[in-house]
Design an enzyme around this catalytic site. Structure first.
Site, short mmCIF file in Angstrom:
data_model
loop_
_atom_site.label_atom_id
_atom_site.label_comp_id
_atom_site.label_asym_id
_atom_site.label_seq_id
_atom_site.Cartn_x
_atom_site.Cartn_y
_atom_site.Cartn_z
N ASP A 1 0.89 -1.16 0.00
CA ASP A 1 0.00 0.00 0.00
C ASP A 1 0.93 1.21 0.00
O ASP A 1 1.25 1.76 1.05
CB ASP A 1 -0.90 -0.03 1.23
CG ASP A 1 -1.98 1.03 1.19
OD1 ASP A 1 -1.97 1.87 0.27
OD2 ASP A 1 -2.84 1.05 2.10
N CYS B 1 -4.09 5.04 -2.85
CA CYS B 1 -5.31 5.84 -2.69
C CYS B 1 -5.20 7.05 -3.62
O CYS B 1 -5.57 8.16 -3.26
CB CYS B 1 -5.54 6.25 -1.24
SG CYS B 1 -4.14 7.07 -0.45
#
Length: 398
Positions: free
Chosen positions: A296, A349
């Site tokens: 991530d 994101c």
């Protein structure tokens, strides 16, 4: 220059003046929420209601991005308030008229639409900056009944969407629930990463039939969360995959310290934590091979700017190149630690193609096989927007 206060509007002029003063002193070097907290702790004259009003005005200003240079600070604050509010109190409507705030605008809140990942609706995404995302909880396995009972007893409004609970963003869930044990605070799109983990689980079972390097049924899966941050993806992986051999790492010692506390609350005891730079080979990790590496990665965070609109205002496209370069270095390093036949889960994101599809294409050029790839659209759901891709290293990969 503020007009002379009209009768009954003095307090609202004061709110507006305070917001303009704060905006003038804020330079974007720290999250706006932190800046406001420190500001109000110094300025004791603001009560709870005052802080709420001024905070709303500051966020309204930044929701416009950096366009609208032809408007005054006051006009921009009030225009942002008009566009981001379902209902506006009468005093604010009066000020909208006094300041001659335009009914509509022709500027671009998000002017980088040509750089968006495929499938994102540019107009809908731009509109999402005027909508504050909700708070989301993920119910951990075996806790659905007690969590719902506690929320109902506390009269906290919620909507259940699968394992996700949607609450108002001001809800004090931590006062009602044992966070991390019963439920975790996790955005809706972040929870949807579970789909990639389920996909990995089924694919790993198939691969185990032909590759001795990948565990079969009943075997313990080895997972390295190489940019672990607060550990949310690791907790999700443990909940989806069951008993795993877990390694977590981050470059920031303070983050690892906080992660350990969170894992203790979550009941995750068997894990190894390391402070290491994911862009560089680690003496210990470089010799190991994992069934699944989760990355991530650091990114522009552009899929979360509805929560942090100050980033929309201060963003420079140079950051895309900077983050893409950092991500590429992470990919080049950590993918070497995947077993032949194993899997790599890439997450951002971000909404920018250079941080998403372009990175996946780079891996494909090096022999990786895409098994699943999605933009997790949250902009129509009062949630963050994320990107995920599950890739497999060929069994004969050298």
């Amino acid at each position: 220059m503020l007009p002379d206060p009209q009768k009954g509007l003095g307090r609202y002029y004061s709110y507006l003046n305070s917001a303009v003063k704060i905006i003038g002193s804020y330079q974007g070097h720290e999250p706006l929420a932190h800046f406001l907290k420190n500001y109000f702790s110094r300025e004791k004259k603001y009560g709870g209601s005052d802080r709420k009003q001024v905070t709303q005005l500051c966020y309204a200003y930044y929701r416009l991005g950096k366009d609208f240079a032809d408007l005054s600070f006051e006009q921009r604050v009030l225009l942002g308030l008009r566009l981001s509010s379902k209902e506006i109190a009468a005093p604010w409507n009066a000020l909208l008229a006094i300041y001659k705030v335009p009914e509509t605008f022709s500027g671009a809140v998000f002017p980088w639409k040509d750089q968006l990942s495929g499938g994102i609706d540019p107009a809908a995404f731009e509109h999402s900056f005027f909508v504050q995302p909700d708070l989301f909880l993920r119910i951990r396995p075996g806790n659905e009944a007690p969590v719902i009972k506690k929320l109902e007893q506390a009269a906290l409004p919620f909507q259940k969407e699968g394992d996700a609970l949607r609450l108002p963003n001001t809800a004090k869930a931590g006062e009602v629930l044992a966070l991390n044990s019963e439920a975790v605070i996790q955005d809706l799109s972040s929870q949807r990463i579970a789909g990639f983990l389920h996909r990995f689980k089924s694919l790993a079972l198939d691969v185990s039939q032909i590759s001795p390097d990948v565990p079969g049924p009943g075997s313990r899966v080895s997972v390295w969360d190489c940019c672990a941050a607060s550990g949310g993806k690791s907790i999700l992986a443990a909940d989806v995959l069951g008993t795993i051999t877990l390694t977590v790492s981050d470059i920031r010692p303070s983050i690892i310290a906080n992660l350990k506390k969170r894992f203790h609350e979550a009941g995750i005891k068997n894990f190894r934590s390391l402070v290491t730079d994911a862009t560089k080979p680690d003496g210990q990790l470089s010799r190991e091979r994992f069934d699944l590496v989760i990355a991530d990665v650091p990114c522009s965070g552009s899929g979360t700017w509805s929560r942090t609109p100050e980033r929309l205002h201060y963003f420079s496209t140079d950051e895309i190149k900077t983050y893409a370069g950092l991500q590429r270095r992470i990919l080049a390093n950590v993918t070497q630690s995947v077993k032949p036949g194993g899997f790599f889960l890439y997450i951002t994101c971000s909404v920018f193609r250079a941080e998403n599809e372009d990175q996946v294409a780079w891996l494909q050029q090096r022999g990786w096989v895409v098994k699943d790839q999605q933009v997790l659209e949250g902009y129509k759901l009062k949630a963050d927007t994320m990107f995920g891709a599950l890739l497999q290293k060929k069994a004969n990969f050298i």
